[in-house]
Design a protein around this motif. Structure first.
Motif, mmCIF file in Angstrom:
data_model
loop_
_atom_site.group_PDB
_atom_site.id
_atom_site.type_symbol
_atom_site.label_atom_id
_atom_site.label_comp_id
_atom_site.label_asym_id
_atom_site.label_seq_id
_atom_site.Cartn_x
_atom_site.Cartn_y
_atom_site.Cartn_z
ATOM 1 N N ALA A 1 -7.341 4.419 -6.409
ATOM 2 C CA ALA A 1 -8.332 3.510 -6.295
ATOM 3 C C ALA A 1 -8.146 2.314 -5.416
ATOM 4 C CB ALA A 1 -8.663 2.907 -7.898
ATOM 5 N N SER A 2 -7.333 1.426 -5.402
ATOM 6 C CA SER A 2 -6.953 0.416 -4.723
ATOM 7 C C SER A 2 -6.619 0.589 -3.316
ATOM 8 C CB SER A 2 -5.926 -0.599 -5.353
ATOM 9 O OG SER A 2 -4.659 -0.160 -5.299
ATOM 10 N N ALA B 1 0.724 -1.178 -0.038
ATOM 11 C CA ALA B 1 -0.121 -0.022 0.060
ATOM 12 C C ALA B 1 0.736 1.368 0.009
ATOM 13 C CB ALA B 1 -0.829 0.288 1.344
ATOM 14 N N ILE B 2 0.392 2.241 -0.717
ATOM 15 C CA ILE B 2 0.909 3.670 -0.462
ATOM 16 C C ILE B 2 0.016 4.701 0.027
ATOM 17 C CG2 ILE B 2 1.974 5.517 -2.122
ATOM 18 C CD1 ILE B 2 2.661 3.207 -3.834
ATOM 19 N N SER B 3 0.110 5.274 0.969
ATOM 20 C CA SER B 3 -0.556 6.384 1.498
ATOM 21 C C SER B 3 -1.079 7.559 0.757
ATOM 22 C CB SER B 3 -0.271 6.765 3.098
ATOM 23 O OG SER B 3 0.006 5.461 3.836
ATOM 24 N N THR C 1 -0.361 6.214 -14.332
ATOM 25 C CA THR C 1 -1.114 4.905 -14.247
ATOM 26 C C THR C 1 -1.042 4.228 -12.756
ATOM 27 O OG1 THR C 1 -1.125 4.273 -16.559
ATOM 28 C CG2 THR C 1 -1.722 2.650 -15.133
ATOM 29 N N LEU C 2 0.185 4.325 -12.368
ATOM 30 C CA LEU C 2 0.494 3.748 -11.012
ATOM 31 C C LEU C 2 -0.501 4.615 -10.014
ATOM 32 C CD1 LEU C 2 2.058 2.375 -8.802
ATOM 33 C CD2 LEU C 2 3.811 4.310 -8.759
ATOM 34 N N TYR D 1 -3.828 9.266 -1.184
ATOM 35 C CA TYR D 1 -4.174 10.629 -1.384
ATOM 36 C C TYR D 1 -3.148 11.038 -2.654
ATOM 37 C CZ TYR D 1 -6.823 10.558 2.737
ATOM 38 O OH TYR D 1 -7.778 10.586 3.620
ATOM 39 N N TYR D 2 -3.570 12.000 -3.366
ATOM 40 C CA TYR D 2 -2.603 12.745 -4.336
ATOM 41 C C TYR D 2 -2.608 14.198 -4.399
ATOM 42 C CZ TYR D 2 -0.877 14.486 -8.526
ATOM 43 O OH TYR D 2 -0.384 15.510 -9.460
#
Length: 169
Positions: free
Chosen positions: A106-107, A80-82, A99-100, A111-112
């Motif tokens: 989504a998965s 996972a990436i936070s 894409t990543l 946050y971005y």
């Protein structure tokens, strides 16, 4: 006990590339990744250091391939990436960084935040992101960030960041 702040400058094949990992206990921050083959070379190291399976933040400083191209490979086996923080998103090549980010939002419910939004307080972005109350990063306003990748992909639009841990910056 209190885990030390560890800073790793990852080896890259060419003189032009960057890949840095900051680690404080179970908090890990990846800053850039180098070229695609740098990602293959450093993938096992990242997986070893991210022992809890979660990267707290992935940062892409700007839109040149020697900085973001390896990131998808480096994090391929990370559970996972936070949070993602970058200059406004890289190009849309198949399997690439953009894409990543989309897939992990989504998965992983990641946050971005973009640099422009961060320094202007837009879209829930902030100038400061906390990992703990004593460890955080500030996005410095250089005045050069563009609103998206087309306006902010060059060296001169790179993220300027200031990390602080207690009294160390």
């Amino acid at each position: 006990g209190d885990a030390p702040l560890e800073i790793y400058f990852l080896e890259t094949y060419h003189i032009y590339a960057d890949a840095i990992l900051l680690k404080k206990g179970n908090i890990e921050i990846l800053i850039d990744g180098g070229w695609h083959y740098d990602g293959q070379m450093n993938q096992a190291f990242i997986e070893e250091k991210v022992s809890d399976g979660r990267l707290d933040m992935v940062i892409a400083t700007h839109g040149h391939a020697d900085h973001y191209e390896a990131i998808p490979t480096l994090v391929e086996n990370i559970d996972a990436i936070s949070t993602f923080l970058d200059y406004g998103l890289a190009g849309g090549e198949s399997g690439g960084y953009k894409t990543l980010v989309r897939n992990r939002i989504a998965s992983d419910n990641a946050y971005y935040y973009g640099a422009y939004d961060s320094v202007h307080g837009l879209n829930d972005a902030s100038k400061r992101y906390y990992f703990t109350n004593e460890f955080y990063v500030d996005v410095l306003n250089t005045g050069a960030y563009g609103k998206d990748a087309s306006a902010s992909s060059g060296n001169e639009q790179s993220l300027a960041l200031l990390f602080t841990y207690k009294d160390f910056t």
